[in-house]
Write a protein that holds these residues in place. Structure first.
Motif, PDB file in Angstrom:
ATOM      1  N   LYS A  76      40.141  34.731  55.757  1.00  0.00           N
ATOM      2  CA  LYS A  76      41.413  35.093  55.140  1.00  0.00           C
ATOM      3  C   LYS A  76      42.185  33.849  54.693  1.00  0.00           C
ATOM      4  O   LYS A  76      41.987  32.758  55.222  1.00  0.00           O
ATOM      5  CB  LYS A  76      42.282  35.870  56.143  1.00  0.00           C
ATOM      6  CG  LYS A  76      41.657  37.159  56.659  1.00  0.00           C
ATOM      7  CD  LYS A  76      42.557  37.802  57.706  1.00  0.00           C
ATOM      8  CE  LYS A  76      41.952  39.078  58.265  1.00  0.00           C
ATOM      9  NZ  LYS A  76      42.823  39.684  59.297  1.00  0.00           N
ATOM     10  N   GLU A 109      48.302  37.194  50.222  1.00  0.00           N
ATOM     11  CA  GLU A 109      47.260  37.226  51.245  1.00  0.00           C
ATOM     12  C   GLU A 109      45.949  37.674  50.616  1.00  0.00           C
ATOM     13  O   GLU A 109      45.943  38.497  49.691  1.00  0.00           O
ATOM     14  CB  GLU A 109      47.649  38.181  52.381  1.00  0.00           C
ATOM     15  CG  GLU A 109      48.898  37.736  53.122  1.00  0.00           C
ATOM     16  CD  GLU A 109      49.286  38.707  54.225  1.00  0.00           C
ATOM     17  OE1 GLU A 109      48.691  39.806  54.287  1.00  0.00           O
ATOM     18  OE2 GLU A 109      50.167  38.357  55.027  1.00  0.00           O
ATOM     19  N   ALA A 110      44.865  37.121  51.098  1.00  0.00           N
ATOM     20  CA  ALA A 110      43.546  37.479  50.560  1.00  0.00           C
ATOM     21  C   ALA A 110      42.523  37.467  51.684  1.00  0.00           C
ATOM     22  O   ALA A 110      42.633  36.696  52.643  1.00  0.00           O
ATOM     23  CB  ALA A 110      43.131  36.520  49.455  1.00  0.00           C
ATOM     24  N   GLU A 134      39.813  40.953  48.657  1.00  0.00           N
ATOM     25  CA  GLU A 134      40.955  41.873  48.744  1.00  0.00           C
ATOM     26  C   GLU A 134      42.235  41.045  48.702  1.00  0.00           C
ATOM     27  O   GLU A 134      42.488  40.250  49.612  1.00  0.00           O
ATOM     28  CB  GLU A 134      40.856  42.668  50.044  1.00  0.00           C
ATOM     29  CG  GLU A 134      41.845  43.803  50.165  1.00  0.00           C
ATOM     30  CD  GLU A 134      41.638  44.579  51.455  1.00  0.00           C
ATOM     31  OE1 GLU A 134      40.887  45.576  51.422  1.00  0.00           O
ATOM     32  OE2 GLU A 134      42.203  44.148  52.490  1.00  0.00           O
ATOM     33  N   THR A 136      46.439  40.841  48.333  1.00  0.00           N
ATOM     34  CA  THR A 136      47.712  41.540  48.465  1.00  0.00           C
ATOM     35  C   THR A 136      48.823  40.643  47.914  1.00  0.00           C
ATOM     36  O   THR A 136      49.038  39.535  48.422  1.00  0.00           O
ATOM     37  CB  THR A 136      48.007  41.898  49.934  1.00  0.00           C
ATOM     38  OG1 THR A 136      46.968  42.744  50.424  1.00  0.00           O
ATOM     39  CG2 THR A 136      49.341  42.623  50.060  1.00  0.00           C
ATOM     40  N   LYS A 140      51.281  45.044  46.645  1.00  0.00           N
ATOM     41  CA  LYS A 140      50.136  45.802  46.140  1.00  0.00           C
ATOM     42  C   LYS A 140      48.835  45.104  46.536  1.00  0.00           C
ATOM     43  O   LYS A 140      48.761  43.877  46.547  1.00  0.00           O
ATOM     44  CB  LYS A 140      50.185  45.932  44.617  1.00  0.00           C
ATOM     45  CG  LYS A 140      51.422  46.637  44.078  1.00  0.00           C
ATOM     46  CD  LYS A 140      51.421  48.108  44.460  1.00  0.00           C
ATOM     47  CE  LYS A 140      52.633  48.823  43.883  1.00  0.00           C
ATOM     48  NZ  LYS A 140      52.656  50.259  44.259  1.00  0.00           N
ATOM     49  N   THR A 141      47.820  45.915  46.850  1.00  0.00           N
ATOM     50  CA  THR A 141      46.525  45.369  47.238  1.00  0.00           C
ATOM     51  C   THR A 141      45.454  45.821  46.256  1.00  0.00           C
ATOM     52  O   THR A 141      45.364  47.001  45.926  1.00  0.00           O
ATOM     53  CB  THR A 141      46.147  45.829  48.661  1.00  0.00           C
ATOM     54  OG1 THR A 141      47.142  45.373  49.584  1.00  0.00           O
ATOM     55  CG2 THR A 141      44.789  45.260  49.068  1.00  0.00           C
ATOM     56  N   GLN A 142      44.668  44.864  45.781  1.00  0.00           N
ATOM     57  CA  GLN A 142      43.569  45.137  44.862  1.00  0.00           C
ATOM     58  C   GLN A 142      42.328  44.373  45.339  1.00  0.00           C
ATOM     59  O   GLN A 142      42.437  43.269  45.882  1.00  0.00           O
ATOM     60  CB  GLN A 142      43.912  44.679  43.435  1.00  0.00           C
ATOM     61  CG  GLN A 142      45.071  45.402  42.793  1.00  0.00           C
ATOM     62  CD  GLN A 142      44.683  46.785  42.306  1.00  0.00           C
ATOM     63  OE1 GLN A 142      43.597  46.984  41.779  1.00  0.00           O
ATOM     64  NE2 GLN A 142      45.588  47.747  42.486  1.00  0.00           N
ATOM     65  N   THR A 143      41.166  44.973  45.118  1.00  0.00           N
ATOM     66  CA  THR A 143      39.907  44.277  45.403  1.00  0.00           C
ATOM     67  C   THR A 143      39.389  43.674  44.107  1.00  0.00           C
ATOM     68  O   THR A 143      39.171  44.391  43.121  1.00  0.00           O
ATOM     69  CB  THR A 143      38.860  45.230  46.002  1.00  0.00           C
ATOM     70  OG1 THR A 143      39.371  45.775  47.220  1.00  0.00           O
ATOM     71  CG2 THR A 143      37.566  44.483  46.311  1.00  0.00           C
ATOM     72  N   PHE A 166      49.363  44.480  40.016  1.00  0.00           N
ATOM     73  CA  PHE A 166      50.138  44.146  41.206  1.00  0.00           C
ATOM     74  C   PHE A 166      51.625  44.445  41.011  1.00  0.00           C
ATOM     75  O   PHE A 166      52.476  43.864  41.693  1.00  0.00           O
ATOM     76  CB  PHE A 166      49.929  42.673  41.570  1.00  0.00           C
ATOM     77  CG  PHE A 166      48.526  42.347  42.004  1.00  0.00           C
ATOM     78  CD1 PHE A 166      48.149  42.468  43.332  1.00  0.00           C
ATOM     79  CD2 PHE A 166      47.572  41.943  41.080  1.00  0.00           C
ATOM     80  CE1 PHE A 166      46.852  42.172  43.740  1.00  0.00           C
ATOM     81  CE2 PHE A 166      46.273  41.650  41.472  1.00  0.00           C
ATOM     82  CZ  PHE A 166      45.913  41.775  42.798  1.00  0.00           C
TER      83      PHE A 166
END
Length: 211
Positions: A76, A109-110, A134, A136, A140-143, A166
């Protein structure tokens, strides 16, 4: 007696042939830091402007392993978006105030959730593959899919995000307004992102591409 000895020899040969090959003993080692960059785009001609985050906390899932999956999947990063460097202090201040400052939080965050090697590899060429991260940002969270290249101990990954995914349309409009003349009225929503680190291969014959 001779027949018995031959039978025992044949049995031993079969047993040896069926035994698993000895492991290569390969160990991959990474540091507990990472370099995170981006490139945004301005003007109708889509001129790129690069930058880096200077306050990145990297939490690796492991500092060593037999392959990239053991090193990276689950690792992370936590990024302070108030600490950036584009090589232009005036631009840095505008980005922090009129772009990142318009978002819900001061952090990104990733987490690396998957990694795969390419199906083919040409001897003597850099190793390549893909990973999924992933991310954030702004609540919003996206992969996000990314591609990596590993060459001479350096691991580089790049991908593209769309800020609109996002919910960052307001922040995008804010920086576009603040830099309207410089951007000729156009700030693009797609941003190239990247990270790099070093991975040292030891005790092996560079057989490190297993996913």
């Amino acid at each position: 007696m001779k027949r018995i000895l031959l039978s025992l020899f044949a049995l031993a040969s079969i047993t040896y042939a069926a035994a698993p090959a000895a492991p290569s003993g390969c160990v991959l080692v990474q540091p507990d830091n990472i370099h995170v960059t981006w490139k945004a785009y301005k003007t109708p001609e889509k001129i790129g402007v690069g930058g880096q985050f200077t306050a990145v906390k990297y939490t690796p899932i492991s500092l060593e392993g037999k392959n990239f999956r053991e090193l990276f999947v689950g690792s992370k990063v936590n990024i302070d978006t108030r600490k950036i460097d584009t090589g232009n202090p005036g631009r840095d201040k505008k980005l922090v105030t009129f772009f990142f400052g318009m978002m819900q939080t001061n952090t990104i965050e990733a987490k690396i959730v998957d990694i795969k090697r390419s199906d083919t590899h040409e001897k003597g060429k850099p190793r390549t593959g893909s990973l999924r991260v992933e991310i954030t940002m702004n609540g919003k969270t996206q992969t996000v899919p990314m591609q990596y290249v590993y060459n001479k101990g350096k691991f580089d990954a790049t991908g593209t995000i769309d800020l609109l995914n996002f919910a960052a349309g307001g922040a995008l409009a804010s920086i576009n307004k603040a830099c309207y003349d410089l951007h000729k009225g156009k700030t693009w929503s797609d941003v190239t992102i990247g990270f790099s680190t070093t991975v040292e291969a030891t005790l092996c014959h560079t057989n490190i591409a297993k996913k």
